[in-house]
Design a protein around this motif. Structure first.
Motif, PDB file in Angstrom:
ATOM      1  N   ASP A  13       0.837  -1.204   0.000  1.00 25.32           N
ATOM      2  CA  ASP A  13       0.000   0.000   0.000  1.00 25.32           C
ATOM      3  C   ASP A  13       0.870   1.253   0.000  1.00 25.32           C
ATOM      4  O   ASP A  13       0.599   2.220  -0.740  1.00 25.32           O
ATOM      5  CB  ASP A  13      -0.943   0.014   1.212  1.00 25.32           C
ATOM      6  CG  ASP A  13      -2.115  -0.940   1.058  1.00 25.32           C
ATOM      7  OD1 ASP A  13      -2.351  -1.414  -0.077  1.00 25.32           O
ATOM      8  OD2 ASP A  13      -2.791  -1.220   2.085  1.00 25.32           O
ATOM      9  N   GLU A  36       2.468   1.627  -3.422  1.00 21.35           N
ATOM     10  CA  GLU A  36       1.493   2.096  -4.415  1.00 21.35           C
ATOM     11  C   GLU A  36       1.258   3.594  -4.273  1.00 21.35           C
ATOM     12  O   GLU A  36       1.152   4.320  -5.271  1.00 21.35           O
ATOM     13  CB  GLU A  36       0.172   1.323  -4.271  1.00 21.35           C
ATOM     14  CG  GLU A  36       0.231  -0.090  -4.809  1.00 21.35           C
ATOM     15  CD  GLU A  36      -1.055  -0.878  -4.580  1.00 21.35           C
ATOM     16  OE1 GLU A  36      -1.921  -0.441  -3.781  1.00 21.35           O
ATOM     17  OE2 GLU A  36      -1.188  -1.939  -5.202  1.00 21.35           O
ATOM     18  N   LYS A  37       1.183   4.065  -3.030  1.00 27.74           N
ATOM     19  CA  LYS A  37       1.000   5.498  -2.810  1.00 27.74           C
ATOM     20  C   LYS A  37       2.195   6.282  -3.336  1.00 27.74           C
ATOM     21  O   LYS A  37       2.045   7.335  -3.957  1.00 27.74           O
ATOM     22  CB  LYS A  37       0.785   5.788  -1.324  1.00 27.74           C
ATOM     23  CG  LYS A  37      -0.577   5.390  -0.822  1.00 27.74           C
ATOM     24  CD  LYS A  37      -0.727   5.691   0.659  1.00 27.74           C
ATOM     25  CE  LYS A  37      -2.067   5.182   1.168  1.00 27.74           C
ATOM     26  NZ  LYS A  37      -2.220   5.375   2.608  1.00 27.74           N
ATOM     27  N   ARG A  38       3.391   5.769  -3.098  1.00 28.98           N
ATOM     28  CA  ARG A  38       4.592   6.470  -3.566  1.00 28.98           C
ATOM     29  C   ARG A  38       4.652   6.463  -5.092  1.00 28.98           C
ATOM     30  O   ARG A  38       5.026   7.474  -5.713  1.00 28.98           O
ATOM     31  CB  ARG A  38       5.832   5.818  -2.987  1.00 28.98           C
ATOM     32  CG  ARG A  38       5.973   6.110  -1.494  1.00 28.98           C
ATOM     33  CD  ARG A  38       7.159   5.459  -0.878  1.00 28.98           C
ATOM     34  NE  ARG A  38       8.384   6.144  -1.244  1.00 28.98           N
ATOM     35  CZ  ARG A  38       9.596   5.680  -0.996  1.00 28.98           C
ATOM     36  NH1 ARG A  38       9.741   4.544  -0.369  1.00 28.98           N
ATOM     37  NH2 ARG A  38      10.655   6.364  -1.352  1.00 28.98           N
ATOM     38  N   VAL A  39       4.260   5.322  -5.699  1.00 33.71           N
ATOM     39  CA  VAL A  39       4.238   5.256  -7.170  1.00 33.71           C
ATOM     40  C   VAL A  39       3.237   6.263  -7.711  1.00 33.71           C
ATOM     41  O   VAL A  39       3.523   6.981  -8.707  1.00 33.71           O
ATOM     42  CB  VAL A  39       3.915   3.816  -7.651  1.00 33.71           C
ATOM     43  CG1 VAL A  39       3.575   3.778  -9.133  1.00 33.71           C
ATOM     44  CG2 VAL A  39       5.068   2.883  -7.334  1.00 33.71           C
ATOM     45  N   ASP A  40       2.065   6.338  -7.081  1.00 40.33           N
ATOM     46  CA  ASP A  40       1.055   7.307  -7.513  1.00 40.33           C
ATOM     47  C   ASP A  40       1.597   8.735  -7.407  1.00 40.33           C
ATOM     48  O   ASP A  40       1.415   9.557  -8.314  1.00 40.33           O
ATOM     49  CB  ASP A  40      -0.222   7.190  -6.669  1.00 40.33           C
ATOM     50  CG  ASP A  40      -1.051   5.972  -7.037  1.00 40.33           C
ATOM     51  OD1 ASP A  40      -0.813   5.400  -8.127  1.00 40.33           O
ATOM     52  OD2 ASP A  40      -1.936   5.581  -6.212  1.00 40.33           O
ATOM     53  N   GLU A  41       2.284   9.045  -6.305  1.00 37.65           N
ATOM     54  CA  GLU A  41       2.843  10.384  -6.127  1.00 37.65           C
ATOM     55  C   GLU A  41       3.898  10.670  -7.191  1.00 37.65           C
ATOM     56  O   GLU A  41       3.944  11.783  -7.757  1.00 37.65           O
ATOM     57  CB  GLU A  41       3.460  10.518  -4.730  1.00 37.65           C
ATOM     58  CG  GLU A  41       2.446  10.568  -3.605  1.00 37.65           C
ATOM     59  CD  GLU A  41       3.104  10.542  -2.227  1.00 37.65           C
ATOM     60  OE1 GLU A  41       4.349  10.712  -2.125  1.00 37.65           O
ATOM     61  OE2 GLU A  41       2.373  10.332  -1.243  1.00 37.65           O
ATOM     62  N   GLU A  46       4.144   9.247 -10.168  1.00 35.51           N
ATOM     63  CA  GLU A  46       3.473   9.400 -11.478  1.00 35.51           C
ATOM     64  C   GLU A  46       2.849  10.792 -11.609  1.00 35.51           C
ATOM     65  O   GLU A  46       2.904  11.410 -12.673  1.00 35.51           O
ATOM     66  CB  GLU A  46       2.392   8.317 -11.645  1.00 35.51           C
ATOM     67  CG  GLU A  46       2.958   6.954 -11.959  1.00 35.51           C
ATOM     68  CD  GLU A  46       1.880   5.877 -12.049  1.00 35.51           C
ATOM     69  OE1 GLU A  46       0.718   6.108 -11.621  1.00 35.51           O
ATOM     70  OE2 GLU A  46       2.214   4.782 -12.539  1.00 35.51           O
ATOM     71  N   LYS A  47       2.273  11.278 -10.515  1.00 35.74           N
ATOM     72  CA  LYS A  47       1.670  12.615 -10.541  1.00 35.74           C
ATOM     73  C   LYS A  47       2.752  13.677 -10.780  1.00 35.74           C
ATOM     74  O   LYS A  47       2.565  14.626 -11.555  1.00 35.74           O
ATOM     75  CB  LYS A  47       0.934  12.906  -9.242  1.00 35.74           C
ATOM     76  CG  LYS A  47      -0.389  12.200  -9.112  1.00 35.74           C
ATOM     77  CD  LYS A  47      -1.049  12.515  -7.793  1.00 35.74           C
ATOM     78  CE  LYS A  47      -2.303  11.695  -7.599  1.00 35.74           C
ATOM     79  NZ  LYS A  47      -2.896  11.882  -6.288  1.00 35.74           N
ATOM     80  N   LYS A  48       3.878  13.507 -10.113  1.00 33.26           N
ATOM     81  CA  LYS A  48       4.959  14.469 -10.295  1.00 33.26           C
ATOM     82  C   LYS A  48       5.515  14.435 -11.711  1.00 33.26           C
ATOM     83  O   LYS A  48       5.859  15.453 -12.272  1.00 33.26           O
ATOM     84  CB  LYS A  48       6.089  14.212  -9.290  1.00 33.26           C
ATOM     85  CG  LYS A  48       5.721  14.622  -7.899  1.00 33.26           C
ATOM     86  CD  LYS A  48       6.882  14.378  -6.961  1.00 33.26           C
ATOM     87  CE  LYS A  48       6.488  14.749  -5.522  1.00 33.26           C
ATOM     88  NZ  LYS A  48       7.545  14.478  -4.583  1.00 33.26           N
ATOM     89  N   LYS A  81       3.846  13.651 -14.392  1.00 38.05           N
ATOM     90  CA  LYS A  81       2.868  14.262 -15.277  1.00 38.05           C
ATOM     91  C   LYS A  81       2.957  15.777 -15.216  1.00 38.05           C
ATOM     92  O   LYS A  81       2.707  16.462 -16.184  1.00 38.05           O
ATOM     93  CB  LYS A  81       1.456  13.810 -14.917  1.00 38.05           C
ATOM     94  CG  LYS A  81       1.163  12.395 -15.352  1.00 38.05           C
ATOM     95  CD  LYS A  81      -0.260  12.028 -15.014  1.00 38.05           C
ATOM     96  CE  LYS A  81      -0.484  10.577 -15.355  1.00 38.05           C
ATOM     97  NZ  LYS A  81      -1.795  10.122 -14.960  1.00 38.05           N
TER      98      LYS A  81
END
Length: 108
Positions: free
Chosen positions: A92, A95-100, A102-104, A106
């Motif tokens: 978990d 996944e949160k770090r990957v999401d962060e 990916e957002k950065k 983008k």
């Protein structure tokens, strides 16, 4: 009744008494044989019970061995569940770090 008849009557009474005593002795001997047979039966029953107790003790040891093995497996299962929970928590976080990230990316 003269003295001789009296003696014969006493003798007859003694003979009947002796016959009764012999009959009683025979009955006692038959009772003794029956009691000895009963004792032998009780001893056989006792031997069977002792044999059954030995078998039950062996079964009891086997059950305790199986329970110990099962307890070990349960402990290992709970340990694995705990590790899976820890792994899930780490996933978990990842996944949160990957999401962060990916957002950065983008944003850039």
């Amino acid at each position: 009744m003269d003295y001789l008849e009296l003696i014969f009557k006493k003798l007859e009474g003694l003979e009947k008494g002796q016959e009764r005593m012999e009959s009683d002795i025979k009955g006692l001997r038959n009772g003794q044989v029956k009691m000895e047979s009963d004792i032998k039966g009780l001893k056989n029953g006792q031997e069977k019970m002792e044999s059954d107790i030995k078998a039950l003790r062996a079964d009891n040891r086997e059950i305790h061995r199986k329970l110990d093995n099962l307890s070990t497996k349960v402990d290992l299962t709970w340990q694995a569940v705990g590790e899976l929970n820890e792994d899930h928590a780490r996933i978990d976080l990842l996944e949160k770090r990957v999401d962060e990230i990916e957002k950065k990316l983008k944003i850039i």
